[in-house]
Design an enzyme around this catalytic site. Structure first.
Site, mmCIF file in Angstrom:
data_model
loop_
_atom_site.group_PDB
_atom_site.id
_atom_site.type_symbol
_atom_site.label_atom_id
_atom_site.label_comp_id
_atom_site.label_asym_id
_atom_site.label_seq_id
_atom_site.Cartn_x
_atom_site.Cartn_y
_atom_site.Cartn_z
ATOM 1 N N GLY A 46 0.846 -1.189 0.000
ATOM 2 C CA GLY A 46 0.000 0.000 0.000
ATOM 3 C C GLY A 46 0.880 1.237 0.000
ATOM 4 O O GLY A 46 2.036 1.188 0.446
ATOM 5 N N GLN A 51 2.815 10.111 1.332
ATOM 6 C CA GLN A 51 4.151 9.516 1.393
ATOM 7 C C GLN A 51 5.030 9.970 0.228
ATOM 8 O O GLN A 51 6.247 9.856 0.286
ATOM 9 C CB GLN A 51 4.050 7.983 1.413
ATOM 10 C CG GLN A 51 3.382 7.459 2.676
ATOM 11 C CD GLN A 51 3.317 5.947 2.692
ATOM 12 O OE1 GLN A 51 2.398 5.361 2.138
ATOM 13 N NE2 GLN A 51 4.307 5.304 3.302
ATOM 14 N N CYS A 99 6.023 0.092 7.384
ATOM 15 C CA CYS A 99 5.599 1.277 6.635
ATOM 16 C C CYS A 99 6.765 1.765 5.786
ATOM 17 O O CYS A 99 7.890 1.838 6.268
ATOM 18 C CB CYS A 99 5.176 2.377 7.614
ATOM 19 S SG CYS A 99 4.686 3.912 6.802
ATOM 20 N N GLU A 142 -3.309 2.609 5.548
ATOM 21 C CA GLU A 142 -3.270 3.633 4.490
ATOM 22 C C GLU A 142 -4.248 4.771 4.798
ATOM 23 O O GLU A 142 -3.940 5.933 4.550
ATOM 24 C CB GLU A 142 -3.571 3.004 3.128
ATOM 25 C CG GLU A 142 -2.595 1.908 2.693
ATOM 26 C CD GLU A 142 -1.134 2.327 2.773
ATOM 27 O OE1 GLU A 142 -0.833 3.518 2.603
ATOM 28 O OE2 GLU A 142 -0.287 1.454 3.028
ATOM 29 N N HIS A 145 -2.787 7.278 7.050
ATOM 30 C CA HIS A 145 -1.857 8.218 6.406
ATOM 31 C C HIS A 145 -2.582 9.491 5.953
ATOM 32 O O HIS A 145 -1.995 10.574 5.957
ATOM 33 C CB HIS A 145 -1.210 7.566 5.171
ATOM 34 C CG HIS A 145 0.038 6.787 5.468
ATOM 35 N ND1 HIS A 145 1.151 7.347 6.049
ATOM 36 C CD2 HIS A 145 0.360 5.487 5.240
ATOM 37 C CE1 HIS A 145 2.101 6.423 6.179
ATOM 38 N NE2 HIS A 145 1.644 5.279 5.694
#
Ligand code: ZN
Length: 188
Positions: A46, A51, A99, A142, A145
């Site tokens: 993912g 990111q 991650c 995800e 995030h």
């Protein structure tokens, strides 16, 4: 398509709420293509737009379950419903999570067993996925995030301390670090 640098924890974009996607244009399509490519190169299951330094609410996922079914897609402006998170200590073997923004590290974390993800794709077509187990974990990771939450922010105290030490030891936790899959020698 291009493999893009992945921001490492400490970059403010990873710790702030991302904004809704409003422009479904060629730029968004290119971003999604780059996200798939970067996720594959990492490799990861993912990847969320923040990111890559893009503060928008979307993520991609690519996961093959135990029945060899491939779950692959992009979730734009998603909503996530989850079942209650189980209590008790997380198992190091079966519940350790990683991650790409904290590359090479894994820490155990309890997650809800069930999740329902709703979102739209690049054509603004709505979809819904009922997920369990590791896919539900990926969606929770995800989705976090997009709200500026990293999994290490959710760890039990003892693991949180280890994670903080590890992040310091690696020189992370500062605003301007990234790594590029296939270029930098970092294993995620
Ligand atoms: Zn992550």
């Amino acid at each position: 398509m291009a493999v893009l640098p992945i921001h490492i924890t400490g970059n403010p974009v990873l710790h702030a709420r991302a904004s809704e996607v409003t422009e479904f244009d060629a730029g968004l399509a290119t971003l999604v293509a780059d996200m798939y490519e970067t996720m594959a190169a990492a490799p990861g299951v993912g990847l969320a737009a923040p990111q890559l330094g893009v503060p928008l609410r979307l993520f991609v996922f690519n996961w093959t379950d135990d029945d060899e079914k491939l779950w692959r897609g992009v979730a734009i402006n998603p909503e996530l419903w989850i079942s209650p998170t189980p209590t008790g200590e997380a198992d190091e073997e079966s519940e350790s999570e990683g991650c790409l923004s904290i590359p090479g590290e894994r820490f155990p974390l309890r997650r809800a067993e069930l999740a329902i993800l709703r979102g739209v794709d690049l054509d603004r077509q709505p979809f819904e996925i009922k997920a369990e187990g590791w896919l539900a974990r990926i969606f929770q990771h995800e989705f976090d995030h997009l709200d500026g939450v990293l999994y290490v922010d959710r760890l039990e105290h003892k693991h949180a301390r280890t994670a903080a030490k590890t992040i310091r030891k690696n020189g992370w936790g500062v605003p301007d670090l990234s790594w590029t899959p296939g270029v930098d020698d970092l294993e995620a």
